[in-house]
Design a protein around this motif. Structure first.
Motif, short mmCIF file in Angstrom:
data_model
loop_
_atom_site.label_atom_id
_atom_site.label_comp_id
_atom_site.label_asym_id
_atom_site.label_seq_id
_atom_site.Cartn_x
_atom_site.Cartn_y
_atom_site.Cartn_z
N GLU A 77 0.84 -1.21 0.00
CA GLU A 77 0.00 0.00 0.00
C GLU A 77 0.87 1.26 0.00
O GLU A 77 0.56 2.24 -0.68
N ALA A 78 1.95 1.20 0.74
CA ALA A 78 2.87 2.36 0.77
C ALA A 78 3.52 2.53 -0.60
O ALA A 78 3.67 3.65 -1.11
N ARG A 79 3.88 1.42 -1.21
CA ARG A 79 4.54 1.47 -2.53
C ARG A 79 3.59 2.02 -3.60
O ARG A 79 4.01 2.74 -4.51
N VAL A 80 2.30 1.69 -3.49
CA VAL A 80 1.32 2.19 -4.48
C VAL A 80 1.30 3.71 -4.48
O VAL A 80 1.29 4.34 -5.55
N VAL A 81 1.32 4.30 -3.28
CA VAL A 81 1.29 5.76 -3.20
C VAL A 81 2.56 6.32 -3.86
O VAL A 81 2.50 7.29 -4.63
N GLU A 82 3.69 5.69 -3.61
CA GLU A 82 4.94 6.15 -4.25
C GLU A 82 4.86 6.03 -5.77
O GLU A 82 5.27 6.92 -6.51
N LEU A 83 4.31 4.89 -6.22
CA LEU A 83 4.25 4.65 -7.67
C LEU A 83 3.31 5.65 -8.35
O LEU A 83 3.62 6.18 -9.42
N LEU A 84 2.17 5.92 -7.73
CA LEU A 84 1.22 6.87 -8.34
C LEU A 84 1.84 8.26 -8.36
O LEU A 84 1.64 9.03 -9.30
N ASP A 85 2.61 8.58 -7.33
CA ASP A 85 3.31 9.85 -7.30
C ASP A 85 4.36 9.89 -8.43
O ASP A 85 4.47 10.87 -9.15
N LEU A 86 5.06 8.78 -8.58
CA LEU A 86 6.10 8.67 -9.60
C LEU A 86 5.55 8.92 -11.02
O LEU A 86 6.19 9.55 -11.85
N VAL A 87 4.35 8.42 -11.28
CA VAL A 87 3.79 8.62 -12.61
C VAL A 87 3.03 9.95 -12.74
O VAL A 87 2.32 10.19 -13.71
N GLY A 88 3.18 10.80 -11.72
CA GLY A 88 2.66 12.16 -11.82
C GLY A 88 1.20 12.31 -11.46
O GLY A 88 0.52 13.20 -11.99
N ILE A 89 0.71 11.47 -10.55
CA ILE A 89 -0.69 11.62 -10.11
C ILE A 89 -0.70 12.40 -8.80
O ILE A 89 -0.06 12.02 -7.82
N ASN A 90 -1.44 13.53 -8.81
CA ASN A 90 -1.56 14.34 -7.60
C ASN A 90 -2.45 13.62 -6.59
O ASN A 90 -3.33 12.87 -6.97
N GLN A 91 -2.25 13.91 -5.35
CA GLN A 91 -3.01 13.29 -4.26
C GLN A 91 -3.11 11.77 -4.46
O GLN A 91 -4.21 11.21 -4.56
N PRO A 92 -1.97 11.13 -4.53
CA PRO A 92 -1.96 9.70 -4.88
C PRO A 92 -2.73 8.82 -3.91
O PRO A 92 -3.36 7.84 -4.35
N ALA A 93 -2.72 9.15 -2.62
CA ALA A 93 -3.40 8.28 -1.65
C ALA A 93 -4.91 8.27 -1.93
O ALA A 93 -5.56 7.21 -1.87
N GLU A 94 -5.47 9.44 -2.27
CA GLU A 94 -6.90 9.51 -2.58
C GLU A 94 -7.21 8.83 -3.92
O GLU A 94 -8.16 8.07 -4.05
N ARG A 95 -6.37 9.14 -4.92
CA ARG A 95 -6.60 8.56 -6.25
C ARG A 95 -6.53 7.04 -6.24
O ARG A 95 -7.19 6.39 -7.03
N ALA A 96 -5.75 6.50 -5.34
CA ALA A 96 -5.62 5.04 -5.28
C ALA A 96 -6.96 4.38 -4.99
O ALA A 96 -7.19 3.22 -5.36
N ARG A 97 -7.87 5.14 -4.37
CA ARG A 97 -9.18 4.56 -4.02
C ARG A 97 -10.20 4.70 -5.16
O ARG A 97 -11.32 4.23 -5.07
N ALA A 98 -9.80 5.40 -6.22
CA ALA A 98 -10.74 5.63 -7.34
C ALA A 98 -10.87 4.37 -8.21
O ALA A 98 -9.99 3.51 -8.22
N TYR A 99 -11.98 4.30 -8.93
CA TYR A 99 -12.16 3.24 -9.93
C TYR A 99 -11.72 3.81 -11.29
O TYR A 99 -11.75 5.03 -11.50
N ALA A 100 -11.36 2.91 -12.19
CA ALA A 100 -10.80 3.35 -13.48
C ALA A 100 -11.71 4.36 -14.19
O ALA A 100 -11.24 5.35 -14.73
N HIS A 101 -13.05 4.10 -14.17
CA HIS A 101 -13.95 4.97 -14.93
C HIS A 101 -14.04 6.37 -14.32
O HIS A 101 -14.55 7.30 -14.95
N GLU A 102 -13.57 6.54 -13.10
CA GLU A 102 -13.62 7.86 -12.47
C GLU A 102 -12.43 8.73 -12.86
O GLU A 102 -12.36 9.90 -12.49
N LEU A 103 -11.49 8.16 -13.60
CA LEU A 103 -10.27 8.89 -13.97
C LEU A 103 -10.30 9.31 -15.44
O LEU A 103 -10.94 8.66 -16.27
N SER A 104 -9.58 10.39 -15.75
CA SER A 104 -9.48 10.83 -17.15
C SER A 104 -8.60 9.86 -17.93
O SER A 104 -7.88 9.04 -17.34
N GLY A 105 -8.62 9.97 -19.26
CA GLY A 105 -7.82 9.08 -20.12
C GLY A 105 -6.33 9.15 -19.79
O GLY A 105 -5.65 8.12 -19.68
N GLY A 106 -5.83 10.38 -19.61
CA GLY A 106 -4.40 10.54 -19.31
C GLY A 106 -4.05 9.93 -17.96
O GLY A 106 -3.00 9.29 -17.79
#
Ligand SMILES: Nc1ncnc2c1ncn2[C@@H]1O[C@H](COP(=O)(O)OP(=O)(O)O)[C@@H](O)[C@H]1O
Ligand code: SF4
Ligand SMILES: [Mg+2]
Length: 321
Positions: free
Chosen positions: A130-159
């Motif tokens: 779980e800690a690594r996921v937040v790092e990885l989402l941050d690495l790929v340039g996702i803001n607020q990675p801890a919150e975004r990790a809880r999103a479903y794919a359809h809730e995110l933009s294409g990019g």
């Protein structure tokens, strides 16, 4: 390891059933060294995706590798058993492609999908994953990675989805990432951002990339070397700069004329007149003959010779006495 990370020799891929098989990939050679970015370009239908899928052991039903070798880190992948291939796929080779929705599970939050992958392929505890996921989402340039990790794919933009799929693909620290038209579905601005992200993380993590695209500008911007495919064959390959500055193969020259104009010029984008040969048709000579503006009498009858000069390879009769 000595030799390239990925070495494909004489790869043939056929479609068919029982006794009737027709080759659509017809003798591809390709090398990707550790840490290198190699582009694979060519019009739609030239066999780029099938080549990539064969490395992943994911050819569609009805397709098989009919001959050739695919060595990854010195290990033969052709004929590898499913269990061993699954392991390698999750751990050592990652793949991202045009449509993240087909890779992401719609019913599971995206972070949980990466956690599951880390637990399977990197044998991590839940808490560490779980800690690594937040790092990885941050690495790929996702803001607020801890919150975004809880999103479903359809809730995110294409990019954003493309970034999540990249995080998933690199989560196990693979040696090779295969990116098959990863930005084709995105608008130009997002495309540039995703490419910038890809380039940054492959440098940070030291990952080699096989980058498949029909966008020659993108290939020129991030690749070290490039192979140009036409009708199931590599017709030209070499270091990006010399190849794009002075392409040797008539097909590459015509492809480069079809790159969209960056100066904002209007008018229809030029395309290469004519169509690639039909699926599985048998061609004794050069498959590009009907569309080639410099074809000669022998082109349609005899397979063109392969010529190599300072690492720049071209398969063509032009200039041969
Ligand atoms: N599922 C399929 N069934 C039958 N033929 C296919 C299938 N997928 C690909 N092909 C054939 O293989 C050729 C190469 O396909 P592909 O590797 O997807 O090309 P590219 O990625 O360069 O656009 C296509 O032109 C098509 O004729
Ligand atoms: S071999 Fe002949 S037809 Fe093929 S690309 Fe070269 S000149 Fe053109
Ligand atoms: Mg494709």
């Amino acid at each position: 390891m000595s030799g390239p990370l990925l070495q494909i020799d004489g790869l043939h891929i056929a479609f068919g059933s029982r006794s009737v098989w027709r080759d659509v990939v017809r003798g591809v050679d390709l090398r990707v060294s550790a840490g290198e970015v190699v582009g694979l370009v060519g019009e739609s239908g030239s066999g780029k995706s099938l080549t990539a899928l064969s490395v992943m052991g994911l050819l569609p039903l009805g397709a098989k590798v009919s001959s050739g070798r695919i060595l990854f880190d010195g290990t033969e992948l052709v004929g590898m058993r499913d269990g061993a291939m699954n392991k390698l796929r999750g751990r050592d080779i990652g793949m991202i492609f045009q449509d993240p929705l087909s890779a992401l599970n719609p019913a599971i939050p995206v972070g949980k999908q990466i956690v599951d992958s880390l637990r399977t392929h990197a044998s991590m505890t839940r808490r560490a994953a779980e800690a690594r996921v937040v790092e990885l989402l941050d690495l790929v340039g996702i803001n607020q990675p801890a919150e975004r990790a809880r999103a479903y794919a359809h809730e995110l933009s294409g990019g954003m989805r493309q970034r999540v799929m990249t995080a998933l693909a690199v989560s196990s620290n693979p040696k090779l990432l295969i990116a098959d038209e990863p930005t084709t579905a995105l608008d130009v601005t997002v495309q540039a951002q995703v490419i910038g992200m890809l380039d940054r993380i492959r440098r940070d993590l030291g990952i080699a990339v096989l980058f498949i695209s029909h966008n020659l500008d993108l290939v020129a911007s991030i690749c070290d070397r490039v192979s140009v495919m036409y009708a199931g064959r590599v017709v030209e390959s070499g270091a990006v700069e010399p190849l794009f500055d002075a392409p040797r193969h008539p097909y590459t020259r015509q492809l480069l004329r079809c790159v969209p104009r960056l100066d904002g010029g209007t008018g229809p984008m030029p395309t290469i007149p004519g169509l690639p040969p039909r699926f599985g048709s048998v061609l004794p000579g050069c498959a590009f003959t009907p569309r080639c503006v410099v074809s000669q009498a022998r082109c349609s009858a005899q397979a063109p010779p392969m010529r190599r000069e300072s690492g720049h390879l071209s398969v063509c009769w032009e200039g041969v006495p």
